[in-house]
Design a protein around this motif. Structure first.
Motif, PDB file in Angstrom:
ATOM      1  N   ASP A  40     105.851 -16.396  92.227  1.00 44.22           N
ATOM      2  CA  ASP A  40     106.044 -15.993  90.832  1.00 44.22           C
ATOM      3  C   ASP A  40     107.745 -15.991  90.874  1.00 44.22           C
ATOM      4  O   ASP A  40     108.439 -15.151  91.361  1.00 44.22           O
ATOM      5  N   ARG A  42     111.042 -16.118  88.335  1.00 45.32           N
ATOM      6  CA  ARG A  42     111.755 -15.783  86.883  1.00 45.32           C
ATOM      7  C   ARG A  42     113.149 -15.786  86.869  1.00 45.32           C
ATOM      8  O   ARG A  42     114.043 -15.183  87.931  1.00 45.32           O
ATOM      9  N   ARG A  47     109.950 -18.967  83.601  1.00 44.02           N
ATOM     10  CA  ARG A  47     109.119 -18.654  84.602  1.00 44.02           C
ATOM     11  C   ARG A  47     108.205 -19.807  85.052  1.00 44.02           C
ATOM     12  O   ARG A  47     107.802 -20.393  84.407  1.00 44.02           O
ATOM     13  N   MET A  49     104.974 -20.184  88.190  1.00 45.60           N
ATOM     14  CA  MET A  49     103.995 -19.677  88.964  1.00 45.60           C
ATOM     15  C   MET A  49     103.416 -20.715  89.670  1.00 45.60           C
ATOM     16  O   MET A  49     102.943 -21.961  89.000  1.00 45.60           O
TER      17      MET A  49
END
Length: 136
Positions: A40, A42, A47, A49
């Protein structure tokens, strides 16, 4: 560990990047950072993932390219993209997204699906290179 410049309009600035994964490794000789197993990443409102992320750095430790795979999900304000593989290149701010199908959902421009798409971040434009299914 690395620097990422964020461009908003005509201004550019460094913004912190926050990342997590079950396994993180770094090779100083090749300037490659690898996030494995449910990563993940950010930065600001952006973002990404997925399963595996390979981060390639320039000699000055600035981000050059990111290649991600396995259940890739990219979210930004008003946009969400999903696929099985994605590549982001910093120099041209282009994301190449692949999937079966890859999907880009944009609150202003609708949804586009195809086997491969190019997302031009600077122009806020999506170009579909594969089979198309587009709706609003």
């Amino acid at each position: 560990l690395y620097n990422i410049k964020r461009r908003e309009g005509s201004k550019s600035s460094n913004q912190p990047v926050f990342a997590s994964a079950e396994k993180i490794s770094y090779n100083d000789k090749t300037k490659q950072l690898r996030y494995e197993n449910s990563f993940d990443i950010r930065q600001g409102n952006d973002r990404i993932m997925g399963g595996v992320a390979d981060i390639y750095l320039a000699d000055n430790n600035e981000l050059k390219q990111t290649v991600v795979q396995n259940e890739v999900v990219i979210t930004q304000p008003n946009r969400r993209a999903k696929g099985t593989w994605a590549q982001y290149t910093t120099a041209d701010e282009i994301i190449i997204l692949r999937g079966n199908p890859a999907t880009v959902e944009d609150s202003q421009q609708g949804t586009t699906q195809g086997s491969e798409m190019t997302v031009a971040m600077r122009e806020n434009r999506v170009v579909n290179q594969g089979a198309t299914n587009q709706g609003g």
